[in-house]
Design a protein around this motif. Sequence first.
Motif, PDB file in Angstrom:
ATOM      1  N   LEU A  41      33.558  23.103   5.104  1.00  0.00           N
ATOM      2  CA  LEU A  41      32.551  22.082   4.757  1.00  0.00           C
ATOM      3  C   LEU A  41      31.095  22.213   4.065  1.00  0.00           C
ATOM      4  O   LEU A  41      30.865  23.329   4.479  1.00  0.00           O
ATOM      5  CB  LEU A  41      33.267  21.168   5.371  1.00  0.00           C
ATOM      6  CG  LEU A  41      32.629  19.535   5.592  1.00  0.00           C
ATOM      7  CD1 LEU A  41      33.389  19.002   4.742  1.00  0.00           C
ATOM      8  CD2 LEU A  41      32.152  18.643   6.413  1.00  0.00           C
ATOM      9  N   ILE A  93      39.688  16.237   3.488  1.00  0.00           N
ATOM     10  CA  ILE A  93      38.479  15.293   3.059  1.00  0.00           C
ATOM     11  C   ILE A  93      38.423  13.995   2.369  1.00  0.00           C
ATOM     12  O   ILE A  93      39.633  13.774   1.477  1.00  0.00           O
ATOM     13  CB  ILE A  93      38.024  16.092   2.010  1.00  0.00           C
ATOM     14  CG1 ILE A  93      37.384  17.570   2.414  1.00  0.00           C
ATOM     15  CG2 ILE A  93      36.358  15.733   0.876  1.00  0.00           C
ATOM     16  CD1 ILE A  93      36.568  17.449   3.281  1.00  0.00           C
ATOM     17  N   GLN A 101      32.566  12.421  -0.742  1.00  0.00           N
ATOM     18  CA  GLN A 101      33.890  11.467  -0.234  1.00  0.00           C
ATOM     19  C   GLN A 101      34.020  11.307   0.624  1.00  0.00           C
ATOM     20  O   GLN A 101      34.771  10.357   0.466  1.00  0.00           O
ATOM     21  CB  GLN A 101      34.684  12.682  -1.010  1.00  0.00           C
ATOM     22  CG  GLN A 101      35.155  13.177  -2.473  1.00  0.00           C
ATOM     23  CD  GLN A 101      35.348  14.578  -2.359  1.00  0.00           C
ATOM     24  OE1 GLN A 101      36.288  14.360  -2.534  1.00  0.00           O
ATOM     25  NE2 GLN A 101      34.710  15.761  -2.559  1.00  0.00           N
ATOM     26  N   GLU A 146      31.383  17.581  -1.038  1.00  0.00           N
ATOM     27  CA  GLU A 146      32.313  17.302  -0.571  1.00  0.00           C
ATOM     28  C   GLU A 146      32.153  16.055   0.443  1.00  0.00           C
ATOM     29  O   GLU A 146      33.258  15.159   0.684  1.00  0.00           O
ATOM     30  CB  GLU A 146      33.220  18.454   0.618  1.00  0.00           C
ATOM     31  CG  GLU A 146      34.138  19.023  -0.297  1.00  0.00           C
ATOM     32  CD  GLU A 146      34.783  20.602   0.509  1.00  0.00           C
ATOM     33  OE1 GLU A 146      35.708  21.104  -0.359  1.00  0.00           O
ATOM     34  OE2 GLU A 146      34.001  21.006   1.463  1.00  0.00           O
TER      35      GLU A 146
END
Length: 200
Positions: A25, A196, A32, A29
Amino acid sequence: MSILLRSLSLLVGITLAVPAFGNCLTANETKQGVLLTREVPFLSVFYKPEGPGLTEQKLVERNRSLQPVSAVYLHPLLVEKRVGPNGTHELKYTNAIALDDLPQKKNWRSDTTLFINGKKSVSGTTFIRFDGLGEETIASCSYKVWAIKSRLELTGLPPIIFEQYYSPELHLVLRSVRLGPSNQPLSEIRFDRLQIGWGN
């Protein structure tokens, strides 16, 4: 009173453990939104950054049914409001929310008042302490974290205490442990899946 304590524990207990599949991660990201799911008992949580804080949408399995809970955080380490089956629980803080410099300041505290369904309930104090730097490894990914101890003391109620492991890069708490009055671990939640955004 036990219902109030359970609700407060949900309100204060931000429990995230983010397993990464494939690529790790990234901070970009998380902008989002991040969906985390635990299979047994089922728990699904979606976190979305909102300014310095987060919003949360959660599905919790209770009594063989899924119950929605939503929340707003002033900072990933500090919850403001949670709305669930037991109504709306809101914490109001008198001090400015200045938690990004905890490694330098070491401690943050604020007079705190609990409101239930818009009505003042009890008052007390929130304490947040920086305990050092560390690293959380989730699946094959490692993240630098702050070790944090948070404690909410409200008049007439036992303290609500958590150890939290916060990634300032991801702007997320990666692990959270509920502690008893003598600092003994009571519970910890880990998630099985991460994705995500809302997509499948």
